[in-house]
Design a protein around this motif. Sequence first.
Motif, short mmCIF file in Angstrom:
data_model
loop_
_atom_site.label_atom_id
_atom_site.label_comp_id
_atom_site.label_asym_id
_atom_site.label_seq_id
_atom_site.Cartn_x
_atom_site.Cartn_y
_atom_site.Cartn_z
N ARG A 135 -12.68 3.78 10.61
CA ARG A 135 -10.86 4.12 9.72
C ARG A 135 -11.29 3.27 8.32
NH1 ARG A 135 -6.64 -0.40 9.01
NH2 ARG A 135 -7.93 -2.02 10.44
N GLY A 136 -10.43 4.33 7.39
CA GLY A 136 -10.62 3.90 5.93
C GLY A 136 -9.60 2.81 5.72
N ILE A 137 -9.88 1.81 4.47
CA ILE A 137 -8.71 1.80 4.15
C ILE A 137 -8.55 1.65 2.67
CG2 ILE A 137 -7.55 0.34 5.68
CD1 ILE A 137 -9.37 -2.46 4.28
N THR A 138 -7.45 1.56 1.99
CA THR A 138 -7.33 1.99 -0.02
C THR A 138 -6.20 0.94 -0.25
OG1 THR A 138 -7.35 2.84 -1.76
CG2 THR A 138 -6.25 3.51 0.49
N TRP A 139 -6.23 0.16 -1.34
CA TRP A 139 -4.95 -0.22 -1.84
C TRP A 139 -4.66 1.14 -3.38
CZ3 TRP A 139 -2.39 -4.26 0.43
CH2 TRP A 139 -3.20 -5.00 1.29
N VAL A 140 -3.29 1.28 -3.21
CA VAL A 140 -2.46 1.84 -3.63
C VAL A 140 -1.13 1.19 -4.55
CG1 VAL A 140 -1.37 4.15 -4.19
CG2 VAL A 140 -3.35 4.02 -2.48
N ALA A 141 -0.93 1.64 -5.45
CA ALA A 141 0.12 0.79 -6.45
C ALA A 141 1.16 1.72 -5.84
CB ALA A 141 0.26 1.12 -8.04
N GLU A 142 2.78 0.95 -5.61
CA GLU A 142 3.84 1.32 -4.86
C GLU A 142 4.18 2.74 -5.80
OE1 GLU A 142 7.51 -0.84 -2.36
OE2 GLU A 142 6.81 -1.08 -5.01
N SER A 143 4.14 1.96 -7.14
CA SER A 143 5.00 3.18 -8.17
C SER A 143 4.35 5.00 -8.53
CB SER A 143 5.15 2.44 -9.41
OG SER A 143 3.09 2.21 -9.95
N ASP A 144 2.54 4.35 -7.71
CA ASP A 144 1.65 5.58 -8.25
C ASP A 144 1.87 6.54 -6.51
OD1 ASP A 144 -0.21 6.83 -8.74
OD2 ASP A 144 -1.54 6.07 -8.46
N ALA A 145 2.98 7.77 -7.57
CA ALA A 145 3.39 8.90 -6.37
C ALA A 145 2.30 9.43 -6.40
CB ALA A 145 4.55 9.06 -6.98
N ALA A 146 1.21 9.82 -7.30
CA ALA A 146 0.59 11.11 -7.17
C ALA A 146 -0.33 10.36 -6.18
CB ALA A 146 -0.20 11.11 -8.88
N SER A 147 -0.89 9.28 -6.21
CA SER A 147 -2.14 8.94 -5.24
C SER A 147 -1.55 8.65 -4.08
CB SER A 147 -2.90 6.98 -5.47
OG SER A 147 -3.60 7.80 -7.35
N LEU A 148 -0.62 8.00 -3.62
CA LEU A 148 0.36 7.78 -2.37
C LEU A 148 0.36 8.86 -1.84
CD1 LEU A 148 2.74 5.35 -2.99
CD2 LEU A 148 1.00 5.09 -1.36
N SER A 149 0.51 10.76 -2.67
CA SER A 149 0.69 11.61 -1.70
C SER A 149 -0.48 11.85 -1.38
CB SER A 149 1.02 12.31 -2.81
OG SER A 149 1.80 13.71 -2.67
N PHE A 150 -1.95 11.70 -2.50
CA PHE A 150 -2.87 12.15 -2.23
C PHE A 150 -3.75 11.61 -0.78
CE2 PHE A 150 -7.28 10.95 -2.14
CZ PHE A 150 -7.63 12.53 -2.53
N PHE A 151 -3.35 10.58 -0.72
CA PHE A 151 -3.72 9.90 0.82
C PHE A 151 -2.86 10.29 1.51
CE2 PHE A 151 -5.74 6.82 -1.77
CZ PHE A 151 -7.14 7.35 -1.69
N ARG A 152 -1.52 10.64 1.84
CA ARG A 152 -0.97 11.42 3.20
C ARG A 152 -1.31 12.90 3.13
NH1 ARG A 152 3.88 8.70 -0.02
NH2 ARG A 152 4.44 7.14 1.37
N ARG A 153 -1.44 13.36 2.48
CA ARG A 153 -2.31 15.13 2.46
C ARG A 153 -3.76 14.88 3.03
NH1 ARG A 153 -0.46 15.48 -2.87
NH2 ARG A 153 -2.69 16.22 -3.40
N ALA A 154 -4.45 13.49 3.22
CA ALA A 154 -5.80 13.23 3.75
C ALA A 154 -5.33 12.95 5.00
CB ALA A 154 -6.48 12.38 2.89
N GLY A 155 -4.78 12.45 5.42
CA GLY A 155 -3.64 12.38 6.87
C GLY A 155 -3.82 9.79 7.13
N TRP A 156 -3.59 10.19 5.78
CA TRP A 156 -3.52 8.28 5.38
C TRP A 156 -1.74 8.11 6.13
CZ3 TRP A 156 -8.32 5.48 2.96
CH2 TRP A 156 -9.45 6.07 3.61
N ARG A 157 -1.77 7.04 5.79
CA ARG A 157 -0.44 6.67 5.27
C ARG A 157 -0.16 4.88 5.44
NH1 ARG A 157 0.11 10.97 6.09
NH2 ARG A 157 1.32 12.59 6.51
N PRO A 158 0.68 4.28 4.55
CA PRO A 158 0.82 3.28 4.18
C PRO A 158 1.01 1.94 6.22
CG PRO A 158 2.86 4.33 3.20
CD PRO A 158 1.88 5.36 3.87
N ASP A 159 0.47 0.91 5.92
CA ASP A 159 0.54 0.17 7.36
C ASP A 159 1.53 -0.72 6.68
OD1 ASP A 159 -0.89 -1.67 6.07
OD2 ASP A 159 -2.60 -1.58 7.46
N GLY A 160 2.17 -1.21 5.93
CA GLY A 160 2.64 -2.52 6.00
C GLY A 160 2.52 -3.34 5.51
N THR A 161 1.49 -3.62 5.00
CA THR A 161 1.34 -4.47 4.58
C THR A 161 1.12 -4.95 2.80
OG1 THR A 161 -0.58 -4.73 6.21
CG2 THR A 161 -1.47 -5.70 3.87
#
Length: 187
Positions: A135-161
């Motif tokens: 499993r992998g983790i990363t940290w993404v700025a909440e306001s960085d829509a492009a990076s959040l979208s990138f990781f979502r396309r890879a199947g990654w999701r925010p875990d609530g932390t």
Amino acid sequence: MSTFEVRAADAAADAAEIVRIQRVTWRAAYAEMLGEQALAQLDTPDYERRWADAIEHPGTTVLLAAEGRFTVGFCVAGPAPDDEVARASGELPADAGETALIATILVEPRWGRRGHGSRLLARAAAELRRRGAARGITWVAESDAASLSFFRRAGWRPDGTVRTLDTGERRLRELRVTGKLEIELAG
């Protein structure tokens, strides 16, 4: 037709190029989020040496993406430190020892949307799996829509932390994003 490549970084040859990509990308994409004080740290005399040390650090994978003869992006990955993978309560999840950290993926904006980030993430994931991570983790700025979208396309999701970083001028709220390291490139 351009050729695409992802390769391991070499400390002596590649640290300056990583610094250049980080400066350009942070100034273009993250200046408002970070503030000038954080950006000024990229210009300190020892910054290139710190990248060379990171490349040489045991267990750390630093990859470069190239298009033709141009280096266009980089990724830094390795085992996730306990404080990065712990729950908000401080408790470690059962899979903490099999969790890796994607510390950074940056692609220079003018080379964006050409698959470089996906190739970097897929190659890093393959290396991390080879080392026993699942499993992998990363940290993404909440306001960085492009990076959040990138990781979502890879199947990654925010875990609530969430965490809040102090950049010296601003407070930056980040979401921890997680997913499997079984990443396949489309097409």
